[in-house]
Scaffold this motif. Structure first.
Motif, PDB file in Angstrom:
ATOM      1  N   GLY A   1       0.599   4.815   0.672  1.00 50.95           N
ATOM      2  CA  GLY A   1      -0.237   5.901   1.160  1.00 50.95           C
ATOM      3  C   GLY A   1       0.474   7.229   1.082  1.00 50.95           C
ATOM      4  O   GLY A   1       1.602   7.333   0.587  1.00 50.95           O
ATOM      5  N   LYS A   2      -0.213   8.265   1.564  1.00 52.71           N
ATOM      6  CA  LYS A   2       0.396   9.591   1.560  1.00 52.71           C
ATOM      7  C   LYS A   2       1.441   9.698   2.667  1.00 52.71           C
ATOM      8  O   LYS A   2       2.498  10.303   2.493  1.00 52.71           O
ATOM      9  N   TRP A   3       1.144   9.089   3.845  1.00 54.86           N
ATOM     10  CA  TRP A   3       2.020   9.223   5.009  1.00 54.86           C
ATOM     11  C   TRP A   3       2.728   7.920   5.359  1.00 54.86           C
ATOM     12  O   TRP A   3       3.788   7.929   5.976  1.00 54.86           O
ATOM     13  N   LEU A   4       2.105   6.798   5.018  1.00 54.82           N
ATOM     14  CA  LEU A   4       2.673   5.487   5.371  1.00 54.82           C
ATOM     15  C   LEU A   4       2.632   4.556   4.173  1.00 54.82           C
ATOM     16  O   LEU A   4       1.675   4.571   3.397  1.00 54.82           O
TER      17      LEU A   4
ATOM     18  N   VAL B   1       5.925  -5.757   2.386  1.00 51.56           N
ATOM     19  CA  VAL B   1       6.166  -7.138   2.796  1.00 51.56           C
ATOM     20  C   VAL B   1       7.471  -7.584   2.157  1.00 51.56           C
ATOM     21  O   VAL B   1       7.622  -7.504   0.928  1.00 51.56           O
TER      22      VAL B   1
ATOM     23  N   GLU C   1       6.639  -8.181   7.682  1.00 56.24           N
ATOM     24  CA  GLU C   1       5.720  -7.095   7.341  1.00 56.24           C
ATOM     25  C   GLU C   1       6.183  -5.815   8.035  1.00 56.24           C
ATOM     26  O   GLU C   1       6.433  -5.828   9.249  1.00 56.24           O
ATOM     27  N   HIS C   2       6.305  -4.718   7.295  1.00 59.29           N
ATOM     28  CA  HIS C   2       6.822  -3.492   7.905  1.00 59.29           C
ATOM     29  C   HIS C   2       6.329  -2.268   7.148  1.00 59.29           C
ATOM     30  O   HIS C   2       5.873  -2.368   6.001  1.00 59.29           O
ATOM     31  N   VAL C   3       6.433  -1.102   7.813  1.00 56.71           N
ATOM     32  CA  VAL C   3       5.989   0.148   7.177  1.00 56.71           C
ATOM     33  C   VAL C   3       7.141   1.139   7.068  1.00 56.71           C
ATOM     34  O   VAL C   3       8.165   1.006   7.746  1.00 56.71           O
TER      35      VAL C   3
ATOM     36  N   TYR D   1       0.861  -1.193   0.000  1.00 53.48           N
ATOM     37  CA  TYR D   1       0.000   0.000   0.000  1.00 53.48           C
ATOM     38  C   TYR D   1       0.889   1.232   0.000  1.00 53.48           C
ATOM     39  O   TYR D   1       1.755   1.366   0.874  1.00 53.48           O
TER      40      TYR D   1
ATOM     41  N   SER E   1       9.271  -0.787  11.506  1.00 56.57           N
ATOM     42  CA  SER E   1       9.445   0.314  10.553  1.00 56.57           C
ATOM     43  C   SER E   1      10.865   0.867  10.633  1.00 56.57           C
ATOM     44  O   SER E   1      11.601   0.604  11.591  1.00 56.57           O
TER      45      SER E   1
ATOM     46  N   MET F   1       3.000   0.434   3.277  1.00 56.46           N
ATOM     47  CA  MET F   1       3.016  -0.920   3.856  1.00 56.46           C
ATOM     48  C   MET F   1       3.826  -1.834   2.955  1.00 56.46           C
ATOM     49  O   MET F   1       3.585  -1.893   1.744  1.00 56.46           O
TER      50      MET F   1
ATOM     51  N   GLU G   1      11.236   4.086  10.791  1.00 56.30           N
ATOM     52  CA  GLU G   1      10.993   5.462  11.235  1.00 56.30           C
ATOM     53  C   GLU G   1      11.991   5.874  12.327  1.00 56.30           C
ATOM     54  O   GLU G   1      12.245   5.127  13.270  1.00 56.30           O
TER      55      GLU G   1
END
Lengths: 197, 197
Positions: free
Chosen positions: B12-15, B19, B33-35, B10, B125, B17, B127
Motif C-alpha cells: 500500500g501507500k502507507w502500509l 507474511v 503475519e506482520h506489517v 499487499y 510491525s 502487509m 513501526e
C-alpha cells in the motif's frame, strides 16, 4: 469525516489488512490503510502485565526480551498475550501468560489493578490490551527458581529491571544485549523519572 | 528460529502487509503475519512528543484526542507524526508536529531529552518512533492562544491533563468524552503514580 467504506484486502489467520475509503472534512476523497485481528474473543485482543517483584532488596519490573520477526531483533517488552475464548476473565489470561513467559507464579489476590483497555497503535489498527498490575511474591516456593513454559515458536529471555534509575538500567540493557525497547516500558520509565510533579 | 522467507502480500501507500515463513526451534513450520511502513526515511518512522506546560498553576501533559478510523473512535494520544524526508533531524519533525496538532510553539532549546527509538507493536510491525521530551513555555506570546494547523483528513482536540493525579483525570476524560486511551499515555501515568520506589 464521513461515508466510511471498508474493504478487506487480506484475511489472514492472525491479521486482517483493511482499506477504508472516506470523505474528508473538506469533501475530498480519503483513504486509510489499517489492520485488525480476526482473533478477538473479548472486549480486548490481549493482556499486558505490569508485574513487579522484590529481588536483591529492590523492586524490579519483570520484563521479557522476545525475538520479534517483524524487526529481526530482540525487543524488551511487558509480558503479554492474547485472551483465549476459554479464559474466565482477563486476569486468568494475565496470570497464565505471566507464568508461561516468565516462569513466575502470581495469584488473583496479588493483582493490584485490573487496568483500562489501552490502544497500542490506533493510527493503524484497533488492537488493544488490558493492562493488569500485579505484585509477584518472591517468597513463594514456586518463585525461587521460575521455569518458563514456552511454545516452539517463542524465544524469550526474562529480564528483571530495577525501578530505581530504571532509565539508566534500560540504557545498559540496550547497549550490552542489543535489545530494542517497547514504548510502554519506556513511557513507564519516563513516568517514574518525572521530577516536576 | 531460522530460514526466514518474507512475502509481500499487499504493497500500500502507507502500509505493507507481509507474511514470513520460518522454521521453529523444534524444526516445524511457522508463519508470522506482520506489517511495515514503506514511508520510512530515517532511523524511525516518526516522532512522539511528551510535551508539558505550566497552566493554571499546575504542570500538564499536552495530549491530543484524534478521531481514528481503525477504531471509529476518538483516542487520547501523545502528539506525534511521521518524519519527512526534508526534516533536518527528529527534533525538527517533533516541533513541527507539536505546532500543527496542538498549536503550541516550542523551540530547540525547550527540548529536554531526545529520547530513544521505541517500538509500538513489535509483535505485528517494525513501526517505531523517537520519543522527544519538551517543555512548552506558557509565557510565550505564541502560546497564549494556540491555533492548530490541521490537514483536511485530521480531526484533533487538544486536551491538557494535570500530571498530579493523572490517572484520575484520565478516567474522567474517558467517561465524559468517551475517549479511548493510547497505551503510552496510560503507562506514563502508571509510572507517575508508582509508589513503591
Amino acid at each position: 469525516m464521513k461515508n466510511f467504506e471498508k474493504t478487506i484486502i487480506y484475511a489472514g489467520k492472525w491479521l486482517q489488512m483493511n482499506v477504508t475509503k472516506f470523505t474528508t472534512t473538506n469533501g475530498g476523497p480519503g483513504i486509510w490503510e489499517h489492520v485488525s485481528r480476526p482473533t478477538r474473543v473479548s472486549d480486548s485482543d490481549g493482556v499486558s502485565i505490569l508485574a513487579t517483584i522484590k529481588h536483591d532488596n529492590c523492586i524490579k519490573l519483570i520484563t521479557v526480551a522476545v525475538y520479534r520477526i517483524p524487526l529481526n531483533q530482540w525487543v524488551l517488552e511487558l509480558p503479554a498475550g492474547m485472551i483465549d475464548a476459554k479464559d474466565h476473565d482477563p486476569v486468568t489470561s494475565a496470570l497464565r501468560e505471566l507464568k508461561e513467559e516468565t516462569g513466575y507464579t502470581a495469584f488473583r489476590e496479588n493483582v493490584e489493578d485490573v487496568g483500562i483497555i489501552a490502544y497500542n497503535d490506533p493510527w493503524k489498527s484497533n488492537e488493544c490490551s488490558r493492562l493488569i498490575k500485579v505484585r509477584v511474591d518472591e517468597k513463594l516456593n514456586e518463585n525461587k527458581k521460575p521455569v518458563q513454559d514456552l511454545d516452539p515458536e517463542e524465544n524469550i529471555n526474562v529480564e528483571l529491571i530495577p525501578l530505581d534509575n530504571m532509565q539508566q538500567h534500560l540504557g545498559v540493557l540496550m547497549k550490552e544485549k542489543n535489545y530494542a525497547v517497547d514504548s510502554r516500558i519506556y513511557l513507564f520509565s519516563l513516568g517514574l523519572a518525572f521530577t516536576n510533579k
